[in-house]
Design a protein around this motif. Structure first.
Motif, PDB file in Angstrom:
ATOM      1  N   HIS A 128      -6.408   0.315   0.820  1.00  0.00           N
ATOM      2  CA  HIS A 128      -5.964   1.141  -0.305  1.00  0.00           C
ATOM      3  C   HIS A 128      -4.597   1.762  -0.055  1.00  0.00           C
ATOM      4  N   ASP A 129      -4.029   1.507   1.119  1.00  0.00           N
ATOM      5  CA  ASP A 129      -2.663   1.899   1.444  1.00  0.00           C
ATOM      6  C   ASP A 129      -2.254   1.118   2.688  1.00  0.00           C
ATOM      7  N   LEU A 130      -1.028   1.377   3.176  1.00  0.00           N
ATOM      8  CA  LEU A 130      -0.515   0.618   4.322  1.00  0.00           C
ATOM      9  C   LEU A 130      -1.370   0.828   5.569  1.00  0.00           C
ATOM     10  N   THR A 131      -1.764   2.066   5.828  1.00  0.00           N
ATOM     11  CA  THR A 131      -2.538   2.367   7.031  1.00  0.00           C
ATOM     12  C   THR A 131      -3.877   1.643   7.026  1.00  0.00           C
ATOM     13  N   SER A 132      -4.599   1.711   5.894  1.00  0.00           N
ATOM     14  CA  SER A 132      -5.903   1.066   5.822  1.00  0.00           C
ATOM     15  C   SER A 132      -5.779  -0.460   5.846  1.00  0.00           C
ATOM     16  N   ALA A 133      -4.700  -0.988   5.278  1.00  0.00           N
ATOM     17  CA  ALA A 133      -4.486  -2.442   5.305  1.00  0.00           C
ATOM     18  C   ALA A 133      -4.269  -2.920   6.738  1.00  0.00           C
ATOM     19  N   LEU A 148       1.023  -8.681  -9.194  1.00  0.00           N
ATOM     20  CA  LEU A 148       2.355  -8.663  -9.787  1.00  0.00           C
ATOM     21  C   LEU A 148       3.453  -8.797  -8.735  1.00  0.00           C
ATOM     22  N   LEU A 149       3.246  -8.232  -7.554  1.00  0.00           N
ATOM     23  CA  LEU A 149       4.253  -8.406  -6.504  1.00  0.00           C
ATOM     24  C   LEU A 149       4.279  -9.844  -5.993  1.00  0.00           C
ATOM     25  N   GLY A 164       6.616 -22.335   5.320  1.00  0.00           N
ATOM     26  CA  GLY A 164       7.835 -22.302   4.527  1.00  0.00           C
ATOM     27  C   GLY A 164       7.720 -21.416   3.303  1.00  0.00           C
ATOM     28  N   LEU A 165       6.615 -21.545   2.580  1.00  0.00           N
ATOM     29  CA  LEU A 165       6.416 -20.762   1.368  1.00  0.00           C
ATOM     30  C   LEU A 165       6.262 -19.282   1.679  1.00  0.00           C
ATOM     31  N   ARG A 166       5.477 -18.961   2.688  1.00  0.00           N
ATOM     32  CA  ARG A 166       5.257 -17.562   3.033  1.00  0.00           C
ATOM     33  C   ARG A 166       6.538 -16.897   3.531  1.00  0.00           C
ATOM     34  N   LEU A 167       7.335 -17.627   4.289  1.00  0.00           N
ATOM     35  CA  LEU A 167       8.570 -17.062   4.832  1.00  0.00           C
ATOM     36  C   LEU A 167       9.494 -16.602   3.710  1.00  0.00           C
ATOM     37  N   GLU A 168       9.654 -17.423   2.680  1.00  0.00           N
ATOM     38  CA  GLU A 168      10.553 -17.057   1.584  1.00  0.00           C
ATOM     39  C   GLU A 168       9.993 -15.904   0.759  1.00  0.00           C
ATOM     40  N   LYS A 169       8.686 -15.866   0.580  1.00  0.00           N
ATOM     41  CA  LYS A 169       8.093 -14.737  -0.143  1.00  0.00           C
ATOM     42  C   LYS A 169       8.274 -13.437   0.630  1.00  0.00           C
ATOM     43  N   GLU A 170       8.105 -13.505   1.942  1.00  0.00           N
ATOM     44  CA  GLU A 170       8.265 -12.305   2.756  1.00  0.00           C
ATOM     45  C   GLU A 170       9.707 -11.791   2.719  1.00  0.00           C
ATOM     46  N   LYS A 171      10.670 -12.705   2.661  1.00  0.00           N
ATOM     47  CA  LYS A 171      12.070 -12.288   2.555  1.00  0.00           C
ATOM     48  C   LYS A 171      12.303 -11.486   1.279  1.00  0.00           C
ATOM     49  N   VAL A 172      11.717 -11.949   0.172  1.00  0.00           N
ATOM     50  CA  VAL A 172      11.877 -11.234  -1.095  1.00  0.00           C
ATOM     51  C   VAL A 172      11.226  -9.860  -1.019  1.00  0.00           C
ATOM     52  N   LEU A 173       9.973  -9.799  -0.579  1.00  0.00           N
ATOM     53  CA  LEU A 173       9.262  -8.522  -0.520  1.00  0.00           C
ATOM     54  C   LEU A 173       9.958  -7.547   0.426  1.00  0.00           C
ATOM     55  N   GLY A 174      10.557  -8.075   1.483  1.00  0.00           N
ATOM     56  CA  GLY A 174      11.297  -7.207   2.401  1.00  0.00           C
ATOM     57  C   GLY A 174      12.583  -6.658   1.818  1.00  0.00           C
ATOM     58  N   ALA A 175      13.093  -7.323   0.762  1.00  0.00           N
ATOM     59  CA  ALA A 175      14.346  -6.881   0.132  1.00  0.00           C
ATOM     60  C   ALA A 175      14.115  -6.032  -1.104  1.00  0.00           C
ATOM     61  N   VAL A 176      12.853  -5.802  -1.486  1.00  0.00           N
ATOM     62  CA  VAL A 176      12.552  -5.000  -2.678  1.00  0.00           C
ATOM     63  C   VAL A 176      12.843  -3.518  -2.401  1.00  0.00           C
ATOM     64  N   LEU A 221       3.896  -5.631   3.525  1.00  0.00           N
ATOM     65  CA  LEU A 221       5.151  -5.416   2.799  1.00  0.00           C
ATOM     66  C   LEU A 221       4.874  -4.907   1.391  1.00  0.00           C
ATOM     67  N   SER A 222       3.835  -5.414   0.750  1.00  0.00           N
ATOM     68  CA  SER A 222       3.486  -4.959  -0.592  1.00  0.00           C
ATOM     69  C   SER A 222       3.076  -3.489  -0.582  1.00  0.00           C
ATOM     70  N   TRP A 223       2.303  -3.095   0.415  1.00  0.00           N
ATOM     71  CA  TRP A 223       1.914  -1.685   0.510  1.00  0.00           C
ATOM     72  C   TRP A 223       3.114  -0.799   0.817  1.00  0.00           C
ATOM     73  N   GLN A 224       4.065  -1.301   1.582  1.00  0.00           N
ATOM     74  CA  GLN A 224       5.270  -0.508   1.853  1.00  0.00           C
ATOM     75  C   GLN A 224       6.055  -0.233   0.578  1.00  0.00           C
ATOM     76  N   ILE A 225       5.959  -1.128  -0.396  1.00  0.00           N
ATOM     77  CA  ILE A 225       6.619  -0.917  -1.688  1.00  0.00           C
ATOM     78  C   ILE A 225       5.862   0.112  -2.512  1.00  0.00           C
ATOM     79  N   LEU A 226       4.531  -0.024  -2.565  1.00  0.00           N
ATOM     80  CA  LEU A 226       3.746   0.826  -3.473  1.00  0.00           C
ATOM     81  C   LEU A 226       3.414   2.200  -2.908  1.00  0.00           C
ATOM     82  N   ASP A 227       3.250   2.322  -1.597  1.00  0.00           N
ATOM     83  CA  ASP A 227       2.836   3.597  -1.007  1.00  0.00           C
ATOM     84  C   ASP A 227       3.711   4.783  -1.425  1.00  0.00           C
ATOM     85  N   PRO A 228       5.053   4.690  -1.367  1.00  0.00           N
ATOM     86  CA  PRO A 228       5.869   5.840  -1.774  1.00  0.00           C
ATOM     87  C   PRO A 228       5.677   6.219  -3.239  1.00  0.00           C
TER      88      PRO A 228
END
Length: 514
Positions: free
Chosen positions: A179-184, A268-269, A287-299, A468-475
């Protein structure tokens, strides 16, 4: 060991080197925890039958149910049969059902019952002997996350998490992933202490939908889109998941979770990442995961969250000709609840391709219609030499990918209105899966269950993406909680609270009506 019979629909002479032919899983069993839940009866059991009916399950495939019920094998078989008859996508065939039913077993017990897991181990060993499953087993945890730790530890204690030589063991986890970054992070630690990372499959059923996969084909198999798929031409992107229903009987799960955690953090993310990612070197998992992680890291989230986000709760009112209750009147929801049923947020991606292009994500219940779509909206032409064209009649070009329902792609552009005057108006070109292909699209869970049995993980997010998704939503969640205000009320059947429209107007834009 008795030879396993070939399941109906399977071609034993199939050449495995021909990639155009259907992928068929090898010998295997699926253990389903949570068989009494809606997901199991409405989605998983019908999907398993549809795979068998399409000839994609292996000979001797076995399904084992685990629950706190005093059932025999035939009782569980009846539950599976009724779920299939009510909800399967493909026609019911008695010979397919008989073949599938021979491998159905049930193990009664609770998650803290050692003897139940010992019985599960004995049942799987018996199926291996009788059905030829090869010791290959996937454990599907369609259960609340609070039980993940107990079940994983029991599987380890009973020797079920470690495969023998030449076989595999995999675990499938349904969202939410914490339910947040810590629990994930704690959840990942627990699961990966028992199963290696490449044996953990985190389910996001949206990634199994044909249209989501078609997004990759649209972008990377066609030359016409890549040159304009960037900040030079794109004005903004809208990603919408709208439902026209309320929470129903989900108050126990939904209240305290809310729309943002339930949908934005995962569905949605993930759609944002697939829309914005660079072309991978290959379309395998890494390959697919690497590119997705790059995007989420740049959000990046808005600096001013009060103006860059919006949240709401549906009120009581009329929708579709009937009176509906508001969220606070739903059974099981406290009248003081501040849980949102609508959430919208602006996100930016700090890469060369997307610098300056906002991504607007929104989700809500009791909205105007059920729809999930990605709208890539392009900038207006810098000069319009058409005196007879009213500005309001010519909008912005857009590519709209409809994920559900009526899966397909729409292209919006300007065209001349018939007549003597040079008047231009918006028109659309539409591609629909149901009209272009004779075969109906498989349900998402068909594709995902088959991928689990095949050991193909590209459509399953790994723990880095989850974190990475939780790092976006947590704040954002912390800002809403610190603010302490109740979500804005909105009328059922509309498109959310006024604060969401104001968020767009501040940027000089507006939400599109799906």
């Amino acid at each position: 060991m008795a030879p396993a019979r070939v399941a109906p629909g399977i071609n034993p002479l199939r050449d495995p080197r021909d990639k155009r032919l259907p992928r068929i899983a090898g010998p295997s069993a699926l253990v389903l925890f949570g068989v009494t839940g809606d997901l199991a009866t409405k989605k998983l059991m019908p999907a398993i039958y549809d795979l068998a009916n399409r000839g994609l399950l292996p000979p001797g495939f076995s399904l084992v149910g685990f629950a706190r019920r005093d059932w025999a094998d035939q009782d569980f078989g009846k539950i599976v049969y009724e779920a299939i008859k009510a909800r399967s996508r493909t026609p019911f065939r008695e010979e397919v059902w008989r073949s599938l039913a021979e491998g159905i077993r049930f193990v009664p017990g609770t998650f803290d019952d050692d003897s139940a897991f010992d019985l599960l181990a004995a049942t799987l060993a018996e199926l291996d002997e009788m059905r030829g499953t090869g010791g290959n087993t996937a454990f599907y945890l369609s259960i609340p996350p609070g039980f993940f730790s107990t079940v994983c530890q029991q599987l380890e204690r009973a020797g079920l998490s470690t495969p023998r030589a030449g076989s595999w063991r995999r675990v499938v986890i349904e969202k939410p992933f914490g339910h947040d970054l810590t629990s994930a992070r704690e959840l990942n630690r627990i699961v990966e202490s028992v199963f290696p990372p490449d044996a953990v499959f985190r389910i996001d059923h949206y990634l199994g939908k044909e249209t989501v996969q078609n997004l990759l084909a649209l972008r990377f198999a066609n030359q016409i889109f890549e040159p304009v798929w960037n900040s030079n031409y794109v004005d903004h992107v809208q990603i919408t998941m709208a439902e026209d229903i309320g929470i129903g009987a989900r108050a126990g799960y939904y209240d305290g979770i809310g729309a943002a955690r339930d949908v934005i953090q995962n569905h949605l993310l993930q759609l944002l990442a697939l829309t914005a990612m660079e072309e991978p070197v290959s379309f395998d998992a890494s390959g697919l995961r690497l590119e997705k992680e790059k995007v989420l890291g740049a959000v990046r989230i808005p600096k001013d969250l009060s103006s860059g986000t919006a949240r709401g709760q549906y009120a009581a009112g009329w929708q579709g000709g009937e009176q509906v209750v508001g969220y606070l009147q739903e059974k099981g929801v406290p009248t003081t609840s501040t849980t949102e049923t609508y959430a919208a947020v602006r996100l930016d991606i700090e890469t060369r391709r997307w610098a300056g292009v906002p991504f607007y994500l929104r989700t809500g219940k009791r909205l105007g219609k059920r729809v999930t779509e990605i709208a890539v909206v392009f900038k207006k032409a810098p000069h319009l030499p058409f005196d007879d064209t009213a500005t309001e009649e010519l909008g912005q070009n857009a590519v709209v990918i409809r994920v559900q329902p009526d899966e397909g792609v729409t292209l919006r552009f300007g065209a001349k209105v018939p007549g003597a005057q040079m008047e231009v108006r918006d028109v659309t070109m539409d591609f629909g899966y149901g009209r272009a292909f004779t075969e109906s699209s498989p349900e998402a869970y068909e594709r995902l269950i088959l991928d689990v049995l095949l050991g193909e993980p590209p459509l399953f997010p790994r723990h880095e993406e989850v974190e990475l998704s939780w790092q976006i939503l947590d704040p954002i969640e912390k800002f809403w909680a610190a603010k302490g205000a109740k979500p804005d009320q909105y009328q059922p059947g509309g498109w959310g609270p006024k604060s969401a429209d104001e968020m767009m107007r501040r940027d000089g834009r507006e939400w599109r009506l799906p």
